[in-house]
Every structure is written in structure tokens, then in C-alpha cells.
Design an enzyme around this catalytic site. Structure first.
Site, mmCIF file in Angstrom:
data_model
loop_
_atom_site.group_PDB
_atom_site.id
_atom_site.type_symbol
_atom_site.label_atom_id
_atom_site.label_comp_id
_atom_site.label_asym_id
_atom_site.label_seq_id
_atom_site.Cartn_x
_atom_site.Cartn_y
_atom_site.Cartn_z
ATOM 1 N N TRP A 101 -0.570 -33.119 11.850
ATOM 2 C CA TRP A 101 0.183 -34.343 12.174
ATOM 3 C C TRP A 101 0.125 -35.369 11.051
ATOM 4 O O TRP A 101 0.777 -36.394 11.110
ATOM 5 C CB TRP A 101 -0.365 -34.977 13.461
ATOM 6 N N ASP A 102 -0.668 -35.080 9.995
ATOM 7 C CA ASP A 102 -0.856 -36.049 8.911
ATOM 8 C C ASP A 102 0.461 -36.528 8.320
ATOM 9 O O ASP A 102 0.539 -37.598 7.714
ATOM 10 C CB ASP A 102 -1.729 -35.455 7.791
ATOM 11 N N LYS A 114 -14.147 -39.679 16.811
ATOM 12 C CA LYS A 114 -14.143 -39.301 15.392
ATOM 13 C C LYS A 114 -13.249 -40.278 14.617
ATOM 14 O O LYS A 114 -13.509 -40.632 13.475
ATOM 15 C CB LYS A 114 -13.593 -37.882 15.266
ATOM 16 N N GLN A 115 -12.157 -40.683 15.249
ATOM 17 C CA GLN A 115 -11.165 -41.509 14.558
ATOM 18 C C GLN A 115 -10.334 -42.250 15.597
ATOM 19 O O GLN A 115 -10.475 -42.013 16.793
ATOM 20 C CB GLN A 115 -10.265 -40.631 13.703
ATOM 21 N N GLU A 145 -10.990 -36.009 17.896
ATOM 22 C CA GLU A 145 -11.272 -34.591 18.160
ATOM 23 C C GLU A 145 -12.627 -34.365 18.805
ATOM 24 O O GLU A 145 -13.032 -33.225 19.002
ATOM 25 C CB GLU A 145 -11.159 -33.811 16.855
HETATM 26 C C1 BGC Z 1 -8.589 -34.966 11.374
HETATM 27 C C2 BGC Z 1 -7.190 -34.706 11.829
HETATM 28 C C3 BGC Z 1 -6.355 -34.335 10.629
HETATM 29 C C4 BGC Z 1 -6.971 -33.155 9.896
HETATM 30 C C5 BGC Z 1 -6.228 -32.808 8.651
HETATM 31 C C6 BGC Z 1 -9.126 -33.764 10.639
HETATM 32 O O1 BGC Z 1 -10.400 -34.039 10.149
HETATM 33 O O2 BGC Z 1 -9.410 -35.230 12.476
HETATM 34 O O3 BGC Z 1 -6.648 -35.849 12.455
HETATM 35 O O4 BGC Z 1 -5.071 -34.005 11.032
HETATM 36 O O5 BGC Z 1 -8.290 -33.492 9.533
HETATM 37 O O6 BGC Z 1 -6.231 -33.857 7.743
#
Ligand code: BGC
Length: 863
Positions: free
Chosen positions: A420-421, A680-681, A559
Site C-alpha cells: 500500500w506504500d 507498530k505505526q 500490523e
Molecule cells: C509496514 C507496512 C509497509 C511495508 C512495506 C511494513 O513494515 O508495516 O505498512 O507497507 O513495511 O514498506
């Protein structure tokens, strides 16, 4: 014979042109790059006058990861050799153009504990079935293709000159972001006391995307004698860059074949063992020294040409190597071999190619450059971010079917998959070169059939896009993840992050808003939106008691929660981010249906088979989805989050220091993140990232919830205190949401987001590829957050909010085909529309609205 014999090489052995990169004018002003530290004086010849230091770049100025920035913010410079950090520097100095890229490994090295030469071509994936602890596991990887940079220098006593050997006196490396050129200067003193200086310059052409080149100059400063240079294509490569995948390192290429097309040119062709893609690499190596002897070396995995030079003190020996690639995925070719040979035959020598490349970068910087009225380090970091995003995207066009890998074309982390980045990448592109976003969105559109099939498999309507996507858009998320803390595999349920589809839908609408590109909507955008809307409408179940819709079994962007403590892996109920974004997407899909009404788009109508009752159903769900709230009004991350245990942040911080990856830490302890209130984010807070407070309030109002103004800072504070920032996207999103409530903290987090890759603050991940989402996101943040740019209701809106540390900023946008420059300071906003044939645009600044036409300027004082 694997390729046709190219036409005679025009550049072979010809004297160099006098045109030099530093004489080409680039319109972005900067302090000139001059020699700062003397390297023992050497007679000028060859490129011995190449300057790689900018004023002020002394070790004392070193910043993250030992980097120096230089005053203009255009140079990433390293003045030491640091084997520990070499992998990170290789990723940070990668040269690429979006079609392909090569890590900045020293030419001539092979993969070992210090170096990792890696070359990646967008879209070249290969599947393999590997044994993971006795279980056959199928995975797909972006392939590390043959290394065209191999250039091995050997003195007559057998010493091989490469940084890190005991004979090395100095190592300097400079990435010139303005011209996309990487320069290295190394000096050695061998056991016999002879001093030799080796200079390389390298670029990946932005002008002819299939080309790259290296120029090598060797100067025997104080000796006469012989040395050899072996210029080759090293096909003895495998994918072994990513720590988490090291146990499954794999050679994706079948044994290749090669051919010497003439005395300077080697063509190598290899084929991936499963996807059967041909990769052809043609290299032409020429020398300025016509007396140099050449010898063909027909090594099967590393064919090349060896040059033997008789060197004299003070007289440089020069080599230039131009490479052209082609793959069987390219359009308009016969075979990859023929295309690579033809492209190389048409390529001019280093200097002319370099000059064209620099002109392209100058054009890119005119559009993408951001003048940050802040110190050189932040300026350089931001320029570096823009640079790498462009190096990963600039080649996209209607003919190339490629996505944006989360780690660029810079390393093998996440196996080169697309997540999704792109949500964080598109705004930066859409507001400057919208056709790039369109090309990447079409990567998704081509994979719609697979997404439909994935939905059907779960008994759902519409299209289910994969959390991780590669060649054909099937779900590539592994079911297990290697816990690098204890070497054990742990479950990975991130395929439940269905919100990736919502991110695609969001991006489709934002692209349409910025461009009014109805053609895109009719060809592909509307279809994606509608199919994604169908999936989420079909996933929502109605609760007749509360007359609300619920979405269950999903994961949010955080996550760390893949289920409840007693049912891990089964997903969550009513993730607020997913539900609110679904409500918005469903409402926009209804708008799109109205836009389509009366349009001449029968093929689309047929494909969609839209039932007249569908929009009504979507509208109803978009008003009745459930959003969880805590007792005190804070938006809940999902049903039941409030009942989880508080986490002991202080103990874990003191025990582990870096607690970014609490999932790994807790798993290694036999515990689980599912039990705690931690993220995590950004998850809930992503809503404040995607929507202005005004728009979010409107969405929630429509859903029958009210968002009191004081709830916003409380919600932000609540989650900020419970986030470990285990993703580089996290600080960025938090910096964004704090921009209007706590400018100082916002700026602090933004500055940390700028350092994420430069300082490798995610604990060693940068060596496996840079974080393209965070890189694009920081550049975008200056525009859309601090600059307050918004494209909504057919209007370009500006509502800037500069942090105190940022006195001013200037950037260029393209809105609905009209290029314009925006200058923002704490006291005024100025908008200058460039001359163009575009229709007038509506601009809204601080509650005043005007229609502006080409050439007009509008200045608005800020309170
Ligand atoms: C993040 C995701 C991201 C992925 C790729 C993961 O560490 O939690 O949100 O899409 O890295 O960058």
C-alpha cells in the site's frame, strides 16, 4: 550467435569530448562543488581534477551514518571507508531510473559480508519453491540480474585495488543528486611504496533509460609499470541481500550465454528459471590508451575483456564502460539480445550520454525540486528522498507495466513486492507528473482479473487486491516471517490487510481530482473503484439491532494486531481506519457512477454490469458503517482495543533500546503484541493523514457520529503514546497529524523521518533497500501538509502551516495541466502560474477564492 552484430561502435577509442558535467547549466542554484581537501597533488590529466568535496564537508560536519551534506544540499558525501555501513551506503547511493537500478557497490566486488552488488529491473520477477523448515514454500522475488559494473584493477604484483584492502590510503564517495552522478576517489599505496589513484564516475541514464555507464581513471602517481583492468558482466549472482530471506537465497537465472560482438563489446543473455524472462546485458568497454592490450576472457559466468596498460607516473589510464539492457518484457523489440545490442550500438560514449542524462535531471529538478528554507542537512535529506523516488519511478509510462516496490529498486527486502506504500508515493508524483501515477495505477488495473478471482475465492463480490503484489497480482504475502531475533519462523497474517484496496481506490479518486482525467476514469479508474467498493460493501454485514454495518476479519495498517488474544490470526472487528475509509470510498464510488452517467463508455458499462440498486446500497452502507469509540470519545482502533492490556513501555525501552519491532521482541519472549494497547505505526491516525479535520468530521457526521474538535488532539495523543514506530511510515504520518496542533513535535518527527534511511534508524534495514513510501511521504508532506496544498471540489486549496523551524518553502505543482510555482513563508503565500495553454483554475487560499489563468500571480498575506 545470440544477437545481431551491431553497427561499428562510434565511440570506440575516440578522443573524449571536452564537454564536462560541471559545465552544463542546471537552473537550480547551488554552491559550486570545489575541491575541499587536497589529495596529494597529482599532475592534471584524465579526470584527476574531478572535485568531490563541497565546502564545509569536513568530518566534523558528518551527520547520519557518517554522511556530509555540503552547503547546497545536493551532495551526499562519505569521506571514510566503513565496512559496517557499506551495505547501507550501497543502497543510499544506488543509481537508477525506474526501468532499472544498480546498487552503489564498488565496481569489481562480489557479494560478501561487506559488499552486495545488486542490479534490478522493474517487473523482472521469478517464482521459486523453497524448503522452509521442511515445508515447501512458494515465493516470488525481484531478481538480482547480472552485474554489469564488474571492473577489476590488478597491479603487476597481483594486488587487486579495491576499498578496504590494507593498501588503501583514502576513500571518498560523492553522490551528486543534482546530476545523478556517483563519484568515488580512492588512493592506494602498495607494498612497494607505489601510489595509485582510482577515480570512477557512474550514472544510470535518465535520457535513455536502458543505458548506464561508468568511467574509470587510474593514475599511477609516482611509478611506471603495468596493470590490468578486467571489465566483465558477472552473471554469478543470486538473491541473498535480505537477512529475513537469507535461508532461502536463490539463484533465479539459468546458466547464461555470451558473445563478443566486437573487440569492445560483450553481450550476455540469461533467463529466469521459472518466469522464463530473458535479460540481455550488453557492455562496451573502451580505453583512452590506444596502446592498451586487450584480451577476451570467455568465462561462462563472467565474460569480459581484460586490458593491460603500461602506465607512466602522472599519466592517467582511462576506461569507459557503457551498458545497455533489454528484457523480453520490453515492448517493440524482437529479442532481448537484439534489443540490448542495438541499444548499445546507438549509445554515444560516456560524456555525451552523461550530458543528456544531466539535462534530464535538470528538467526533473525544475519540476520536483523543493526549496527548503532550512539547513543543508535537511535540504540534502529531502533532495535525496526526491532523488530516490524519481530513480524508482521516472521511467514509468503507458508501455511499462510496473508498480512501485516498497524498497525501490535498491535491494531485496520484501522481495521487491508492491504494498500500500504507493498511497504515500502518488501524491508527490500526481502533483508534478500525473502521468506517472496513471501508469502505476494501471499496473493495478491490469491485475484486476486476479483481484476479482481472489474475491470470488472468499465468496465475495468485487476485487480483492493483494497485500503484497508482484508479477501477476496474486497474493504474495508469505504465511510466515523469519523472526531475526531468534531465527524462528512466526505466523504472518498480513494478507488480512485488505485496506490496500481502499488505498488504491483513494489514489484513483485523488488522481482524478488533481487532473480531471476523465479518460483514465473511463478506461480503468472507475472500474477499480467500483470493484473495490463492491468488495467492501460485500464484506460489510448488517446488524439489525443497531442498524449498523460491521466489517470483520481484517487487519489495519498497525500490523501488531492480527486478531484477539484468544483468537490470533483471525483478524479484527471494525478496524476504524478500514471502516471510515470504506465509507468514504463508497461515497466517492457513488459520485463516479454519476460522473459516468451519459458518458460514451459502453465497453466499461458492459464490463461492470452495474445493477441500478448498487449505488443506493453503497450509499446506505457509507452512512451506517460502525466506528468504535472509547468511553472518553477517543476513536477506537477496533472493537475491543480499549479492553487490551496497557504495555510497559519503559521496561521494554530500557531492556531493548530500539523497540521498533515489538512483534519480533514479544514473539521471541513467547508473548504476543495482540494482548496489548500498542501499535507498530499509525492506524486510527492514518485517517487524519488522509483527510483534513474538516473532511473527516464530514465523513463521521454522515455516519451519524460527531467528532468534537477537542477529541482530535486527544485521539492523536492517545495513539502517539502507544506507537513503537516500527515502520518508517509511522513517524511521517504522526508528523503530519501533529502539524496543526504541535508544530514543534511535528517538525521533530519530520526530521526523524528524514533521517530514517540516512541514519538507518530501523536497525539495519536500509542495506536491503530504501523506504520509498517514507521518502516520497516526506517530500509530499512539505507540499500538502506544511504547504497546505489540497485538491478538492475542483479547486486547488492552500492552507499552509509552516513549523517555526521552517522559515519558507518553494515548490512547483501541476494542477489540471497548469504548472505553477508556490512560495510559502510565515507571512505570505504566493502563487505564480507558468505560461501554458491550460484552462484557468480555481484557487482557494485562506478562505478567498479566485480563478487564475496562465501567467497570473496571486499573493495573499497570512495572519
Ligand atoms: C509496514 C507496512 C509497509 C511495508 C512495506 C511494513 O513494515 O508495516 O505498512 O507497507 O513495511 O514498506
Amino acid at each position: 550467435m545470440i544477437g545481431k552484430v551491431p553497427t561499428p561502435l562510434s565511440g570506440s577509442g575516440a578522443p573524449r569530448t571536452t564537454e564536462r558535467s560541471d559545465q552544463i547549466e542546471i537552473e537550480i542554484e547551488d554552491a559550486p562543488v570545489r575541491a575541499g581537501r587536497s589529495v596529494e597533488s597529482a599532475p592534471a590529466c584524465g579526470n584527476s581534477d574531478i572535485s568531490i568535496h563541497a565546502d564545509g564537508d569536513r568530518p566534523a560536519d558528518r551527520w547520519c551514518g557518517g554522511a556530509a551534506a555540503g552547503p547546497g544540499g545536493w551532495h551526499l558525501t562519505y569521506d571514510d571507508w566503513d565496512p559496517e555501513r557499506e551495505g547501507t551506503r550501497e543502497a543510499l547511493c544506488t543509481m537508477g531510473n525506474g526501468y532499472w537500478a544498480t546498487r552503489a557497490s564498488v565496481p569489481g566486488v562480489v557479494a560478501d559480508s561487506v559488499h552486495y552488488p545488486g542490479t534490478y529491473i522493474a517487473g523482472i520477477y521469478n517464482r521459486c519453491v523453497l524448503d522452509v523448515e521442511g515445508r515447501p514454500t512458494e515465493t516470488e522475488h525481484l531478481v538480482n540480474v547480472p552485474d554489469w559494473t564488474m571492473l577489476r584493477i590488478r597491479l603487476d604484483d597481483g594486488t587487486e585495488l579495491r576499498p578496504g584492502i590494507p593498501e588503501m590510503l583514502e576513500h571518498h564517495q560523492n553522490l551528486d543528486l543534482r546530476t545523478g552522478t556517483l563519484t568515488r576517489v580512492d588512493r592506494y599505496r602498495d607494498r612497494a611504496g607505489r601510489t595509485t589513484r582510482v577515480t570512477t564516475r557512474q550514472f544510470h541514464s535518465m535520457a535513455e533509460i536502458h543505458l548506464a555507464a561508468i568511467e574509470l581513471d587510474i593514475l599511477a602517481e609516482d611509478w611506471n609499470g603495468a596493470l590490468t583492468v578486467f571489465s566483465a558482466t558477472n552473471a554469478d549472482v543470486a538473491n541473498r541481500n535480505a537477512t529475513a530471506d537469507r535461508a532461502i537465497a536463490y539463484r533465479h537465472l539459468l546458466r547464461g550465454r555470451h558473445e563478443f560482438l566486437d573487440s569492445a563489446t560483450v553481450l550476455h543473455v540469461s533467463t529466469t528459471d521459472q518466469s522464463r524472462l530473458d535479460i540481455a546485458v550488453a557492455t562496451r568497454t573502451t580505453s583512452t590508451d590506444s596502446a592498451a592490450k586487450r584480451r577476451r576472457i570467455s568465462r561462462i559466468d563472467c565474460p569480459g575483456i581484460e586490458f593491460t596498460f603500461s602506465v607512466r607516473a602522472g599519466v592517467g589510464a582511462g576506461i569507459e564502460k557503457v551498458a545497455a539492457v533489454a528484457t523480453s518484457r520490453d515492448r517493440g523489440i524482437s529479442t532481448a539480445a537484439i534489443a540490448a545490442a542495438d541499444r548499445l550500438a546507438a549509445a554515444p560514449g560516456f560524456d555525451a550520454s552523461h550530458a543528456a542524462h544531466i539535462r534530464c535531471w535538470a528538467r526533473l529538478w525544475r519540476r520536483f525540486g523543493i526549496r527548503l528554507g532550512d539547513g543543508p542537512q535537511h535540504r540534502m535529506a529531502l533532495n535525496l528522498h526526491v532523488f530516490h523516488v524519481l530513480q524508482s519511478t521516472a521511467a514509468a509510462g503507458p508501455d511499462c507495466d510496473i508498480g512501485v516496490p516498497a524498497r525501490g529498486l535498491h535491494g531485496e527486502s520484501y522481495r521487491g513486492h508492491i504494498f500500500w506504500d504507493e498511497l504515500f508515493v502518488y501524491p508527490m508524483l500526481t502533483l508534478r507528473r500525473p502521468e506517472l501515477t496513471r501508469a502505476f495505477l494501471n499496473y493495478r488495473h491490469r491485475r484486476l482479473p486476479g483481484a476479482r478471482a481472489a474475491a470470488r475465492k472468499l465468496g465475495l463480490p468485487g476485487a480483492l487486491f493483494p497485500w503484497r503484489s508482484g508479477s501477476d497480482g496474486r497474493e504474495e504475502t508469505p504465511t510466515e516471517l523469519l523472526n531475526t531475533r531468534n531465527g524462528r519462523w512466526m505466523p504472518d497474517n498480513s494478507h488480512r490487510q485488505r485496506h490496500v484496496g481502499l488505498a488504491i481506490a483513494y489514489s484513483v479518486w485523488q488522481y482524478y481530482q488533481a487532473t480531471a482525467d476523465i479518460g483514465f476514469l473511463l478506461e480503468s479508474g472507475a472500474e477499480m473503484l467500483i470493484e473495490i467498493a463492491r468488495l467492501f460493501a460485500g464484506s460489510a454485514t448488517h446488524d439489525p439491532v443497531s442498524d449498523r454495518y460491521d466489517i470483520v476479519g481484517v487487519m489495519g495498517p498497525d500490523e501488531y494486531h492480527d486478531g484477539y488474544p484468544d483468537s490470533p490470526g483471525t483478524g479484527l472487528r471494525n478496524n476504524a481506519y478500514t471502516n471510515v475509509l470504506t465509507a468514504w470510498v463508497l461515497a466517492r464510488t457513488c459520485d463516479v457512477v454519476e460522473i459516468l452517467a451519459g458518458r460514451d463508455c459502453d465497453p466499461l458499462r458492459e464490463r461492470l454490469a452495474l445493477h441500478p440498486e448498487e449505488p443506493e446500497h453503497w450509499d446506505r452502507i457509507s452512512r451506517r458503517l460502525r466506528v468504535p469509540f472509547h468511553a472518553d470519545g477517543v476513536i477506537g482502533q477496533f472493537d475491543g482495543y480499549e479492553a487490551l492490556e496497557e504495555f510497559d513501555w519503559d521496561t521494554y525501552r530500557s531492556r531493548y533500546g530500539n523497540i521498533g519491532r515489538l512483534d519480533l521482541i514479544l514473539n521471541a519472549e513467547g508473548d504476543s503484541t495482540n494482548r496489548y494497547k500498542l501499535s507498530k505505526q499509525a492506524d486510527v491516525l492514518m485517517l487524519f493523514y488522509l483527510f483534513s479535520a474538516e473532511e473527516l468530521r464530514h465523513i463521521l457526521d454522515r455516519l451519524g457520529y460527531s467528532l468534537e474538535p477537542e477529541t482530535i488532539p486527544r485521539t492523536v495523543g492517545y495513539y502517539l503514546a502507544r506507537t513503537s514506530h516500527g515502520s518508517t511510515l509511522s513517524r511521517l504520518a504522526h508528523a503530519w497529524v501533529l502539524a496543526r496542533t504541535d508544530r514543534a513535535m511535528s517538525w521533530g518527527l519530520f526530521a526523524q523521518a528524514l533521517e530514517a534511511d540516512l541514519g538507518d534508524t530501523q536497525g539495519g534495514t536500509t542495506r536491503e533497500g530504501v523506504h520509498i513510501g517514507a521518502m516520497a511521504g516526506t517530500a509530499d508532506m512539505v507540499l500538502r501538509c506544511y504547504g497546505g496544498v489540497e485538491t478538492r471540489h475542483d479547486t486547488l486549496r492552500l492552507h499552509p502551516v509552516l513549523p517555526d523551524d521552517l522559515p519558507e518553502v518553494e515548490f512547483t505543482l501541476s494542477y489540471r495541466g497548469q504548472p505553477l510555482t508556490v512560495e510559502v513563508s510565515h507571512t505570505r503565500v504566493l502563487v505564480r502560474l507558468h505560461p501554458s495553454a491550460a484552462a484557468p483554475i480555481r484557487v482557494h487560499i485562506e478562505n478567498i477564492e479566485r480563478t487564475l489563468g496562465s501567467g497570473q500571480t496571486w499573493e495573499v498575506p497570512l495572519p
